[in-house]
Write an enzyme that holds these catalytic residues in place. Structure first.
Site, PDB file in Angstrom:
ATOM      1  N   LYS A   1       1.146  17.486   7.098  1.00 52.88           N
ATOM      2  CA  LYS A   1       0.268  18.379   6.317  1.00 52.88           C
ATOM      3  C   LYS A   1       1.012  19.638   5.870  1.00 52.88           C
ATOM      4  O   LYS A   1       0.629  20.775   6.207  1.00 52.88           O
ATOM      5  CB  LYS A   1      -0.979  18.769   7.107  1.00 52.88           C
ATOM      6  CG  LYS A   1      -1.865  17.593   7.464  1.00 52.88           C
ATOM      7  CD  LYS A   1      -3.188  18.056   8.031  1.00 52.88           C
ATOM      8  CE  LYS A   1      -4.035  16.911   8.519  1.00 52.88           C
ATOM      9  NZ  LYS A   1      -3.510  16.266   9.756  1.00 52.88           N
TER      10      LYS A   1
HETATM   11  P1  5BU Z   1      -8.962  10.662  15.944  1.00 56.01           P
HETATM   12  O1  5BU Z   1      -8.534  10.676  17.353  1.00 56.01           O
HETATM   13  O2  5BU Z   1      -9.301   9.259  15.414  1.00 56.01           O
HETATM   14  O3  5BU Z   1     -10.061  11.667  15.668  1.00 56.01           O
HETATM   15  O4  5BU Z   1      -7.664  11.142  15.134  1.00 56.01           O
HETATM   16  C1  5BU Z   1      -7.651  11.349  13.755  1.00 56.01           C
HETATM   17  C2  5BU Z   1      -6.254  11.689  13.276  1.00 56.01           C
HETATM   18  O5  5BU Z   1      -6.309  11.879  11.868  1.00 56.01           O
HETATM   19  C3  5BU Z   1      -5.693  12.967  13.854  1.00 56.01           C
HETATM   20  O6  5BU Z   1      -4.303  12.786  13.988  1.00 56.01           O
HETATM   21  C4  5BU Z   1      -5.955  14.013  12.818  1.00 56.01           C
HETATM   22  O7  5BU Z   1      -4.964  15.008  12.804  1.00 56.01           O
HETATM   23  C5  5BU Z   1      -5.910  13.210  11.550  1.00 56.01           C
HETATM   24  N1  5BU Z   1      -6.802  13.728  10.495  1.00 56.01           N
HETATM   25  C6  5BU Z   1      -8.170  13.806  10.644  1.00 56.01           C
HETATM   26  O8  5BU Z   1      -8.726  13.436  11.663  1.00 56.01           O
HETATM   27  N2  5BU Z   1      -8.921  14.294   9.640  1.00 56.01           N
HETATM   28  C7  5BU Z   1      -8.399  14.730   8.475  1.00 56.01           C
HETATM   29  O9  5BU Z   1      -9.120  15.136   7.574  1.00 56.01           O
HETATM   30  C8  5BU Z   1      -6.984  14.633   8.342  1.00 56.01           C
HETATM   31  C9  5BU Z   1      -6.235  14.119   9.348  1.00 56.01           C
HETATM   32 BR1  5BU Z   1      -6.237  15.209   6.776  1.00 56.01          BR
END
Ligand code: 5BU
Length: 455
Positions: A297
Site C-alpha cells: 500500500k
Molecule cells: P483478514 O484476516 O481476512 O481480515 O485479512 C485481510 C487482509 O487484506 C489483510 O492483510 C489486510 O491488510 C488486507 N486488506 C483488507 O483487509 N482490506 C482492505 O481494504 C485492503 C487490504 Br486494501
C-alpha cells in the site's frame, strides 16, 4: 475541439447525462437521460456555454433572442448578455388574464429572432413553438441547440428550411466519455443501437469469464494470474499475515496448491532476512505455481515510492509479481512500478474508510489510465477492464472487532463482480489452514461459476 471537449467534461461533472434505463415522455425506453438544467446553476459554465453557442453562428445579425421554456431560458439570457441581442420571453401557456400575451418583452413585427433550445430529440416541440413566435410577426430562421439526441429532430427542422446550429451531439459526447473511460464499450454499443433504432438489451450481461479477461489484459502479471486461476480453478489469494519466516514458509507450502497468489505484509516478518525469507518463498511459489503479492500500500510521491519499491531490506521489486498501492499521490507516483502488476486501492474494507464515492471515482480514473495498473481493491464493482480484488472475506464471521468488515465469496462475486477473493485469518488462523484454503477455493470457484450463469 480540445477546448470543446474540456468544456463538455466540465458540464458533465454537473450530472447532465445519466446512463442506464430511462422511460422518456414518449414512452420509449432510452439508455441515457439528458437534463441540462443544472448548468444554469453554475454561472461560470453558463457564461462559457453562451460563448460556445454564439461561436456556432456565422454572424450575429439577429434582432431578438428567445429561449424555449424552461431549460433554455437562462441560456438565452446568458447569450443575450454576451451578445447584446435583446431577449424576449416566450410563455409556456398564454396568460389567461390581462393581455393574454404569449411573448413577453419589447419587440416589433418583422424582426428576426434567434431561437435557443437545450436538447433536441424529435424536433416536434420546436415545430410547435416556432409558429407561436411567428404568429407574433417575428421570423425564425436559426436555432441554437446545446445537445442533439440524434433522433431525427435536426433533419426534420432542416427539411423545413431552418438552420440548426448544434454544440454537441450524443455520439460526440459518447466518444468523449469513452476516451475518458467514463463509458465502457458495452454502454456505447447500447447507445448506438438505440440511435440506430434497434431494440436495446438492458439485461445485465453476465460477467466476463477469466478466459475473456485474459484476452483483454495486456500486462503480463495479469495474464499470468488469470492463467493460474484457470489452471487451478481457483480465485483465492491467501493473505499471509504471519510474523515469522517459518510460519510464512509453512503457510505457503500448505496452501500453495489451492491459491493463485500469496499476499504478504513483508514488513511484519520479525526475523526478515532477504536470503532466508524471500529466496525460499520464491521457490515455494514456483513449485506450487502461485504469484507473490506484496500488500505494501504505497502512499507517497513517485520518487519515494521508487526507493521503497526497489531498495531497503525488502527489495520488493525483485520478487513481488503484484503490489498494492494507494493512488493518493496521483498517477505519476505509479510510474516506477515496472516489475510488478499494480493493484490500486480504490476502496477499503474497513469501517469508516475515507474511500467515499468521490474518492473512488477519482482513484478509478487513475487506475484505468495507468499502464502499470492491472486492477483494484474495492468494495464496489469496478469497470471490467480492471481486475477486482476483494479482501474482507470470511465464511465464519462478519467482523473482527477491529473495524474489518467481512462478506462471503458469493456476495463478492454476485454483488461486486469480483475476480479474486483475499482471505487472511479465515485461513491462517484455521486449525487446518490447508483444509480451510481448499474450502475457500471451492467456495470462491463456485461463486464465480454461479455468477457466470447469471443472465
Ligand atoms: P483478514 O484476516 O481476512 O481480515 O485479512 C485481510 C487482509 O487484506 C489483510 O492483510 C489486510 O491488510 C488486507 N486488506 C483488507 O483487509 N482490506 C482492505 O481494504 C485492503 C487490504 Br486494501
Amino acid at each position: 475541439m480540445e477546448n470543446k471537449k474540456a468544456f463538455f467534461l466540465e458540464c458533465y461533472k454537473h450530472g447532465i447525462i445519466k446512463f442506464g434505463k430511462f422511460t422518456l415522455k414518449s414512452g420509449i425506453e432510452s439508455p441515457f437521460y439528458v437534463d441540462l438544467r443544472p448548468l444554469a446553476s453554475d454561472p461560470k459554465i453558463l457564461k462559457q456555454l453562451a460563448h460556445h453557442l454564439l461561436n456556432l453562428l456565422p454572424d450575429r445579425n439577429f434582432d431578438l433572442i428567445c429561449g424555449v421554456p424552461y431549460a433554455a431560458l437562462p441560456m438565452a439570457t446568458a447569450i443575450s448578455l454576451e451578445s447584446q441581442i435583446p431577449l424576449i420571453i416566450k410563455r409556456k401557456e398564454a396568460k389567461t388574464y390581462g393581455t393574454k400575451k404569449l411573448i413577453e418583452g419589447v419587440f416589433q413585427k418583422g424582426q428576426s429572432c434567434l431561437l435557443v433550445e437545450d436538447v433536441i430529440t424529435s424536433g416536434k416541440s420546436l415545430l410547435e413553438t416556432i409558429p407561436e413566435i411567428e404568429n407574433e410577426g417575428l421570423s425564425v430562421a436559426d436555432i441554437l441547440i446545446v445537445l442533439d439526441r440524434q433522433q431525427g429532430g435536426t433533419a426534420l427542422l432542416e427539411s423545413k428550411g431552418f438552420r440548426v446550429h448544434t454544440l454537441f451531439t450524443i455520439s460526440e459526447v459518447c466518444t468523449i466519455l469513452r476516451e475518458e473511460n467514463l463509458l465502457d464499450d458495452k454502454q456505447v454499443q447500447r447507445i448506438n443501437a438505440f440511435l440506430e433504432g434497434n431494440p436495446i438489451q438492458f439485461d445485465t450481461p453476465s460477467r466476463l469469464s477469466y478466459e475473456q479477461k485474459r484476452e483483454r489484459q495486456n500486462h503480463s502479471a495479469a495474464k499470468k494470474l488469470l492463467e493460474i486461476a484457470l489452471d487451478k480453478k481457483s480465485n483465492l489469494i491467501a493473505s499471509a499475515d504471519v510474523i515469522t519466516t517459518k510460519e510464512l514458509h509453512e503457510l505457503a507450502e500448505n496452501v500453495g496448491p489451492h491459491i493463485v497468489a500469496l499476499k504478504t505484509h513483508i514488513d511484519i516478518i520479525t526475523d526478515f532476512d532477504y536470503d532466508k525469507t524471500i529466496l525460499p518463498l520464491i521457490d515455494i511459489a514456483q513449485k506450487h505455481n502461485f504469484l507473490l503479492m506484496e500488500d505494501r500500500k504505497f502512499a507517497d510521491i513517485g520518487n519515494t515510492q521508487e526507493l521503497q519499491y526497489s531498495y531497503g531490506i525488502y527489495r520488493i521489486s525483485a520478487w513481488a509479481d503484484l503490489i498494492t498501492s494507494q493512488v493518493i499521490g496521483g498517477s505519476p507516483s505509479l510510474d516506477f512500478f515496472h516489475n510488478s502488476g499494480v493493484i490500486a486501492i480504490v476502496g477499503m474494507s474497513s469501517k469508516g474508510a475515507l474511500t467515499d464515492a468521490n474518492y473512488r471515482e477519482e482513484a478509478l480514473k487513475i487506475a484505468l489510465s495507468h499502464p502499470n495498473v492491472i486492477g483494484g481493491v474495492a468494495q464496489n464493482p469496478i469497470p471490467e477492464e480492471l481486475l477486482l480484488f476483494t479482501p474482507g472475506i470470511n465464511l465464519e464471521t462478519s467482523g473482527d472487532g477491529k473495524g474489518q468488515q467481512y462478506s462471503t465469496p458469493q456476495h463478492a462475486f454476485k454483488n461486486l463482480q469480483t475476480d479474486f477473493i483475499i482471505v487472511g485469518r479465515g485461513i491462517y488462523k484455521a486449525d487446518q489452514p490447508e483444509k480451510a484454503a481448499l474450502d475457500y477455493k471451492i467456495a470462491g470457484w463456485q461463486a464465480y461459476t454461479d455468477a457466470l450463469k447469471k443472465p
